[in-house]
Design a protein around this motif. Structure first.
Motif, mmCIF file in Angstrom:
data_model
loop_
_atom_site.group_PDB
_atom_site.id
_atom_site.type_symbol
_atom_site.label_atom_id
_atom_site.label_comp_id
_atom_site.label_asym_id
_atom_site.label_seq_id
_atom_site.Cartn_x
_atom_site.Cartn_y
_atom_site.Cartn_z
ATOM 1 N N ILE A 1 2.663 -4.749 10.556
ATOM 2 C CA ILE A 1 3.269 -3.497 11.025
ATOM 3 C C ILE A 1 3.174 -2.438 9.934
ATOM 4 O O ILE A 1 2.854 -1.277 10.204
ATOM 5 C CB ILE A 1 4.724 -3.730 11.458
ATOM 6 C CG1 ILE A 1 4.756 -4.510 12.779
ATOM 7 C CG2 ILE A 1 5.483 -2.409 11.604
ATOM 8 C CD1 ILE A 1 6.134 -4.995 13.183
ATOM 9 N N CYS A 2 3.432 -2.837 8.697
ATOM 10 C CA CYS A 2 3.296 -1.894 7.573
ATOM 11 C C CYS A 2 1.858 -1.396 7.468
ATOM 12 O O CYS A 2 1.609 -0.193 7.329
ATOM 13 C CB CYS A 2 3.715 -2.555 6.267
ATOM 14 S SG CYS A 2 5.461 -2.962 6.158
ATOM 15 N N ARG A 3 0.896 -2.320 7.529
ATOM 16 C CA ARG A 3 -0.517 -1.939 7.396
ATOM 17 C C ARG A 3 -0.927 -0.937 8.478
ATOM 18 O O ARG A 3 -1.549 0.095 8.189
ATOM 19 C CB ARG A 3 -1.405 -3.183 7.513
ATOM 20 C CG ARG A 3 -1.429 -4.094 6.317
ATOM 21 C CD ARG A 3 -2.653 -5.011 6.372
ATOM 22 N NE ARG A 3 -2.606 -6.008 5.312
ATOM 23 C CZ ARG A 3 -2.228 -7.273 5.475
ATOM 24 N NH1 ARG A 3 -1.864 -7.703 6.685
ATOM 25 N NH2 ARG A 3 -2.228 -8.113 4.471
ATOM 26 N N GLN A 4 -0.617 -1.266 9.720
ATOM 27 C CA GLN A 4 -1.059 -0.400 10.813
ATOM 28 C C GLN A 4 -0.287 0.913 10.851
ATOM 29 O O GLN A 4 -0.828 1.946 11.260
ATOM 30 C CB GLN A 4 -0.981 -1.142 12.147
ATOM 31 C CG GLN A 4 -1.984 -2.293 12.227
ATOM 32 C CD GLN A 4 -2.213 -2.820 13.621
ATOM 33 O OE1 GLN A 4 -2.081 -2.091 14.602
ATOM 34 N NE2 GLN A 4 -2.577 -4.090 13.715
ATOM 35 N N SER A 5 0.954 0.905 10.412
ATOM 36 C CA SER A 5 1.711 2.157 10.304
ATOM 37 C C SER A 5 1.086 3.072 9.258
ATOM 38 O O SER A 5 0.942 4.282 9.472
ATOM 39 C CB SER A 5 3.171 1.870 9.952
ATOM 40 O OG SER A 5 3.820 1.163 10.974
ATOM 41 N N LEU A 6 0.711 2.502 8.126
ATOM 42 C CA LEU A 6 0.071 3.300 7.075
ATOM 43 C C LEU A 6 -1.278 3.824 7.543
ATOM 44 O O LEU A 6 -1.663 4.957 7.223
ATOM 45 C CB LEU A 6 -0.091 2.465 5.807
ATOM 46 C CG LEU A 6 1.214 2.114 5.084
ATOM 47 C CD1 LEU A 6 0.959 1.109 3.974
ATOM 48 C CD2 LEU A 6 1.862 3.371 4.506
ATOM 49 N N ALA A 7 -2.022 3.013 8.318
ATOM 50 C CA ALA A 7 -3.304 3.462 8.853
ATOM 51 C C ALA A 7 -3.125 4.657 9.788
ATOM 52 O O ALA A 7 -4.019 5.498 9.926
ATOM 53 C CB ALA A 7 -4.003 2.325 9.573
ATOM 54 N N ARG A 8 -1.958 4.730 10.430
ATOM 55 C CA ARG A 8 -1.632 5.869 11.297
ATOM 56 C C ARG A 8 -1.055 7.035 10.500
ATOM 57 O O ARG A 8 -0.637 8.042 11.074
ATOM 58 C CB ARG A 8 -0.596 5.438 12.339
ATOM 59 C CG ARG A 8 -1.107 4.519 13.430
ATOM 60 C CD ARG A 8 0.055 4.053 14.292
ATOM 61 N NE ARG A 8 -0.393 3.436 15.522
ATOM 62 C CZ ARG A 8 0.099 3.695 16.735
ATOM 63 N NH1 ARG A 8 1.087 4.579 16.876
ATOM 64 N NH2 ARG A 8 -0.358 3.095 17.803
ATOM 65 N N GLU A 9 -0.954 6.860 9.200
ATOM 66 C CA GLU A 9 -0.398 7.868 8.296
ATOM 67 C C GLU A 9 1.096 8.072 8.508
ATOM 68 O O GLU A 9 1.638 9.150 8.300
ATOM 69 C CB GLU A 9 -1.159 9.194 8.401
ATOM 70 C CG GLU A 9 -2.631 9.048 8.035
ATOM 71 C CD GLU A 9 -3.366 10.378 8.013
ATOM 72 O OE1 GLU A 9 -2.790 11.394 8.479
ATOM 73 O OE2 GLU A 9 -4.510 10.401 7.529
ATOM 74 N N HIS A 10 1.779 6.993 8.936
ATOM 75 C CA HIS A 10 3.237 7.012 8.969
ATOM 76 C C HIS A 10 3.769 6.814 7.552
ATOM 77 O O HIS A 10 3.117 6.160 6.730
ATOM 78 C CB HIS A 10 3.783 5.851 9.816
ATOM 79 C CG HIS A 10 3.448 5.945 11.267
ATOM 80 N ND1 HIS A 10 3.990 5.069 12.189
ATOM 81 C CD2 HIS A 10 2.648 6.791 11.972
ATOM 82 C CE1 HIS A 10 3.520 5.366 13.396
ATOM 83 N NE2 HIS A 10 2.711 6.388 13.281
ATOM 84 N N ARG A 11 4.930 7.349 7.304
ATOM 85 C CA ARG A 11 5.677 6.943 6.107
ATOM 86 C C ARG A 11 6.395 5.646 6.457
ATOM 87 O O ARG A 11 6.969 5.523 7.541
ATOM 88 C CB ARG A 11 6.680 8.026 5.721
ATOM 89 C CG ARG A 11 7.459 7.717 4.442
ATOM 90 C CD ARG A 11 8.124 8.977 3.920
ATOM 91 N NE ARG A 11 9.117 9.495 4.842
ATOM 92 C CZ ARG A 11 10.414 9.173 4.813
ATOM 93 N NH1 ARG A 11 10.864 8.295 3.917
ATOM 94 N NH2 ARG A 11 11.263 9.706 5.654
ATOM 95 N N VAL A 12 6.359 4.671 5.563
ATOM 96 C CA VAL A 12 6.884 3.337 5.852
ATOM 97 C C VAL A 12 7.973 2.968 4.866
ATOM 98 O O VAL A 12 7.811 3.146 3.642
ATOM 99 C CB VAL A 12 5.755 2.281 5.793
ATOM 100 C CG1 VAL A 12 6.330 0.871 5.975
ATOM 101 C CG2 VAL A 12 4.695 2.556 6.847
ATOM 102 N N THR A 13 9.072 2.453 5.385
ATOM 103 C CA THR A 13 10.069 1.787 4.562
ATOM 104 C C THR A 13 10.055 0.314 4.949
ATOM 105 O O THR A 13 10.337 -0.032 6.101
ATOM 106 C CB THR A 13 11.473 2.374 4.762
ATOM 107 O OG1 THR A 13 11.457 3.766 4.404
ATOM 108 C CG2 THR A 13 12.487 1.650 3.889
ATOM 109 N N ALA A 14 9.666 -0.523 3.994
ATOM 110 C CA ALA A 14 9.479 -1.957 4.225
ATOM 111 C C ALA A 14 10.666 -2.708 3.637
ATOM 112 O O ALA A 14 10.888 -2.688 2.427
ATOM 113 C CB ALA A 14 8.180 -2.424 3.573
#
Length: 219
Positions: free
Chosen positions: A16-29
């Motif tokens: 989920i982190c990887r694909q969120s970053l690929a979408r250029e989301h900011r991620v809090t893991a």
């Protein structure tokens, strides 16, 4: 777009982190202890992927550093094995703490950071479906996921006035550490499908139970 996910150190949460970053989301893991893979994601751009460790969903949580959330994915879970011949009430109780109460604890800690238009995804299992149970066994896992499903429907009702939609999600039988990599699909395949469900989620269908293919599942 800000995505927050727990259980982010491995498996579905890490993907989920990887694909969120690929979408250029900011991620809090969020995780108890970050894996090497999660650290590597954060190292690429710590302002884009922030790791908060020491998050144990069996304890009361305070996460004051997390800001406004667009997608909250409540993902952490455990799998133990019980049968009618070997009922282990300790492992059943453990699964309720993590799989049922854990997501609700985390939601309560982050509820104030949700706003109109935010979406919540609860990672459950088809094994929590009573209509689909044709093999029995797995008492703690089945019961704890069924309880999580009930919580998801209640959250959908209670959050409707705040214009926050909720999806109850079955990721499929995914090849991760939890399944000893015996799953039939990869984390990448699962998360790609789950994101399609989240993208399409509206207030009108909030509280629905879907698999990663976007198919409605029986309760």
């Amino acid at each position: 777009m800000h995505t927050v996910v727990n259980g982010a150190n491995r498996g579905i949460g890490l993907e989920i982190c990887r694909q969120s970053l690929a979408r250029e989301h900011r991620v809090t893991a969020l995780c108890r202890s970050p894996s090497t893979e999660l650290r590597s994601l954060a190292a690429v751009g710590p302002s884009v992927c922030e790791v908060i460790e020491g998050v144990d969903v069996t304890l009361e949580l305070e996460l004051d550093g997390v800001t406004a959330i667009d997608w909250l994915i409540l993902n952490a879970g455990i799998w133990r094995t019980e049968s009618l011949e070997d009922l282990n009430f300790e492992t059943i109780r453990e699964q309720f703490e993590v799989n049922s109460l854990g997501p609700l604890r985390l939601f309560a800690a982050l509820s104030d950071q949700l706003r109109a238009g935010s979406k919540v995804g609860l990672m459950t299992s088809q094994m929590g479906s009573m209509g689909d149970n044709s093999s029995g066994g797995r008492y703690g896992y089945r019961m704890s996921k069924a309880a999580l499903n009930a919580a998801g429907v209640s959250l959908a009702q209670d959050l409707r006035e705040r214009e926050i939609a909720v999806a109850v999600l079955h990721p499929g039988y995914v090849a991760t550490d939890m399944t000893n990599h015996r799953g039939t699909i990869t984390p990448a395949q699962s998360v790609c499908g789950l994101f399609a469900v989240m993208d399409a989620l509206t207030l009108e269908d909030s509280g629905g139970f879907w698999n990663f293919r976007g198919e409605r599942l029986p309760w």
